[in-house]
Write an enzyme that holds these catalytic residues in place. Structure first.
Site, PDB file in Angstrom:
ATOM      1  N   THR A  66     -29.891 -33.236 -20.549  1.00 17.43           N
ATOM      2  CA  THR A  66     -31.468 -33.843 -21.474  1.00 17.43           C
ATOM      3  C   THR A  66     -30.352 -35.567 -21.249  1.00 17.43           C
ATOM      4  O   THR A  66     -31.755 -36.244 -21.982  1.00 17.43           O
ATOM      5  CB  THR A  66     -32.079 -32.966 -22.572  1.00 17.43           C
ATOM      6  OG1 THR A  66     -30.833 -33.929 -23.563  1.00 17.43           O
ATOM      7  CG2 THR A  66     -33.089 -32.249 -22.712  1.00 17.43           C
ATOM      8  N   LYS A  67     -29.698 -35.584 -21.132  1.00 18.80           N
ATOM      9  CA  LYS A  67     -28.910 -37.059 -21.425  1.00 18.80           C
ATOM     10  C   LYS A  67     -28.654 -37.615 -20.296  1.00 18.80           C
ATOM     11  O   LYS A  67     -29.104 -37.431 -19.330  1.00 18.80           O
ATOM     12  CB  LYS A  67     -27.488 -36.846 -22.119  1.00 18.80           C
ATOM     13  CG  LYS A  67     -27.556 -35.438 -23.255  1.00 18.80           C
ATOM     14  CD  LYS A  67     -28.031 -36.329 -24.506  1.00 18.80           C
ATOM     15  CE  LYS A  67     -27.182 -35.539 -25.818  1.00 18.80           C
ATOM     16  NZ  LYS A  67     -28.202 -33.880 -26.258  1.00 18.80           N
ATOM     17  N   SER A  68     -28.712 -38.835 -20.801  1.00 22.63           N
ATOM     18  CA  SER A  68     -28.577 -39.980 -19.357  1.00 22.63           C
ATOM     19  C   SER A  68     -27.482 -40.189 -18.403  1.00 22.63           C
ATOM     20  O   SER A  68     -27.493 -40.435 -17.670  1.00 22.63           O
ATOM     21  CB  SER A  68     -28.403 -41.403 -20.140  1.00 22.63           C
ATOM     22  OG  SER A  68     -27.201 -42.063 -20.931  1.00 22.63           O
ATOM     23  N   TYR A  96     -25.225 -33.159 -21.856  1.00 26.99           N
ATOM     24  CA  TYR A  96     -25.777 -31.850 -21.896  1.00 26.99           C
ATOM     25  C   TYR A  96     -27.084 -32.222 -20.713  1.00 26.99           C
ATOM     26  O   TYR A  96     -27.418 -33.184 -20.768  1.00 26.99           O
ATOM     27  CB  TYR A  96     -26.915 -31.585 -23.590  1.00 26.99           C
ATOM     28  CG  TYR A  96     -27.673 -30.801 -23.360  1.00 26.99           C
ATOM     29  CD1 TYR A  96     -27.335 -29.112 -22.573  1.00 26.99           C
ATOM     30  CD2 TYR A  96     -28.652 -30.500 -23.986  1.00 26.99           C
ATOM     31  CE1 TYR A  96     -28.440 -28.309 -23.128  1.00 26.99           C
ATOM     32  CE2 TYR A  96     -29.575 -29.622 -23.859  1.00 26.99           C
ATOM     33  CZ  TYR A  96     -29.586 -28.929 -23.051  1.00 26.99           C
ATOM     34  OH  TYR A  96     -30.626 -27.719 -23.509  1.00 26.99           O
TER      35      TYR A  96
END
Ligand SMILES: Cc1ncc(COP(=O)(O)O)c(C=O)c1O
Length: 403
Positions: free
Chosen positions: A204-206, A202
């Protein structure tokens, strides 16, 4: 940036000054860090004429498996889909109890419900914010069939005792590693210990593909069924049907879902994977800066990592220490926002959301630690693309709020 120096006497953000924004630009929580390589690959994919699941997804999967040192991975369009597929492929009896943590995103519990099972929430540890293995033990009944632990914020949960408990009771383990791509225990990646590991890409993930995820089965033999279930339960995927190697007929072997990742998304993911470790190191710098600069404030900061583990550093989650301040968590969120800094809440515990209360009857007080955390927790911006000034603005804002 405004001309006035942030924090100067009388300037917005100085102790005692009203909450007036000093940043020109809102600091977006969880903003992704994408570069020229991602852009170029997206354009190359568009120009190739093949945007759906195809060769870029296949290459992305091979590289992800190599990164995780996993026998196989199947890329899908979300971690929610990954969790749902993993729980389906386990073929548990309908209505089985599946134990998970209340301190997670609703998707973990929703996937259990969508797989036809009953989520049973365990409490968590106030320091690590991870699932409490002793509470899992207490929640096991003759109907329990699986455990879905979460590696909260990127901090590995107590996986060894959980695996022992699962083995002793014949339970499957599906790791929700949505936050934990870079996390390891004893040098081995989180998400490769259980029967399945589920990851999120997603935004916002790294590592982001905007929307996306993957499921890593411990048994590589499960990959074919996962892949088929991710694409309607068909025996041949679209690339096999339409590629330059000629048309192949498909058959539906079971009713599946529409969970496949696209080549357009994998174009971004391929280059996000290349930069993954560099971004982790940048987040580590910001993490250490926060640890040092926020130490005197009335906050519980993230606990140091356990020995022989690597934290994925996905969320810098603080708890307001109400023994030392009258400022509430929601006031912190509102005032950060007024100062043009975005923050997150991870999480208000799942068992208290209305649908879960209505259907499983949990009441306030059922899981005291998760509820205690849920009332105090907030997460600070921690994107690799943040400048030192961005991080300094966050610290200054918090000092101002607690002054
Ligand atoms: C712990 C956890 N599990 C599952 C998910 C679902 O991930 P996705 O948005 O990729 O479906 C998230 C998303 O943030 C998450 O934080």
């Amino acid at each position: 940036m405004s001309d006035r120096l942030p924090g100067a006497p009388g300037a917005p953000g100085a102790p005692g000054a009203p909450d007036q924004p000093w940043r020109d630009k809102y600091l977006v929580f969880g903003a992704p860090t994408l570069g020229a390589a991602e852009r170029a690959e997206v354009m190359a994919c568009i120009d190739s004429g093949w945007l759906g699941a195809g060769p870029r997804v296949a290459l992305f999967e091979r590289r992800l498996a190599a990164y995780l040192e996993a026998p196989a991975v199947v890329a899908v369009n979300s971690c929610t889909a990954a969790l749902h597929l993993a729980l389906r492929v386990l073929d548990l009896p309908p209505g089985s109890e599946v134990i998970t943590t209340a301190m997670t995103f609703c998707a973990t519990a929703n996937a259990i419900v969508h797989a036809g099972h009953e989520p049973v929430f365990a409490d968590c540890d106030r320091t690590t914010l991870n699932i409490d293995v002793e509470d899992v033990r207490r929640k096991i009944t003759p109907r329990t069939r699986a455990i879905v632990p979460v590696h909260f914020a990127g901090r590995p949960c107590d996986i060894a005792p959980l695996l022992q408990l699962a083995a002793a009771h014949g339970l499957a383990v599906v790791e929700d590693a949505a936050h934990a791509l870079e996390a390891t225990v004893g040098g081995r990646h989180c998400g490769t210990f259980g029967d399945f590991g589920c990851f999120s890409f997603y935004v916002t993930k790294s590592l982001t593909t905007v929307e996306g995820g993957m499921v890593a089965p411990r048994d590589p033999g499960a990959a074919a069924r996962l892949k088929s279930l991710a694409l309607h339960g068909m025996s041949a995927d679209a690339w096999q049907r339409y590629s330059d190697e000629g048309f192949v007929h498909y058959e539906v072997v079971e009713p599946g879902f529409k969970y496949n990742l696209t080549d357009l998304a994998a174009s971004i993911g391929l280059h996000q994977l290349t930069g993954l470790e560099e971004r982790w190191h940048r987040r580590q710098e910001i993490w250490r800066f926060y640890e040092e600069e926020l130490a005197g404030l009335p906050l519980h900061l993230p606990a140091p990592p356990a020995p022989d583990t690597r934290h994925a550093l996905h969320l810098f989650t603080c708890l307001v220490d109400d023994a030392r301040t009258a400022v509430t968590r929601d006031q912190v969120l509102a005032r950060l926002h007024a100062l043009r800094i975005g923050a997150g809440v991870h999480y208000r515990p799942v068992h208290l959301h209305p649908w879960y209360q209505r259907n499983y009857g949990a009441r306030t007080g059922a899981l005291p630690h998760a509820e205690w955390i849920g009332a105090r927790t907030f997460s600070l911006p921690l994107s690799a693309g943040m400048t030192n000034q961005d991080a300094a603005d966050v610290v200054r804002a918090l000092r101002h709020i607690f002054a």
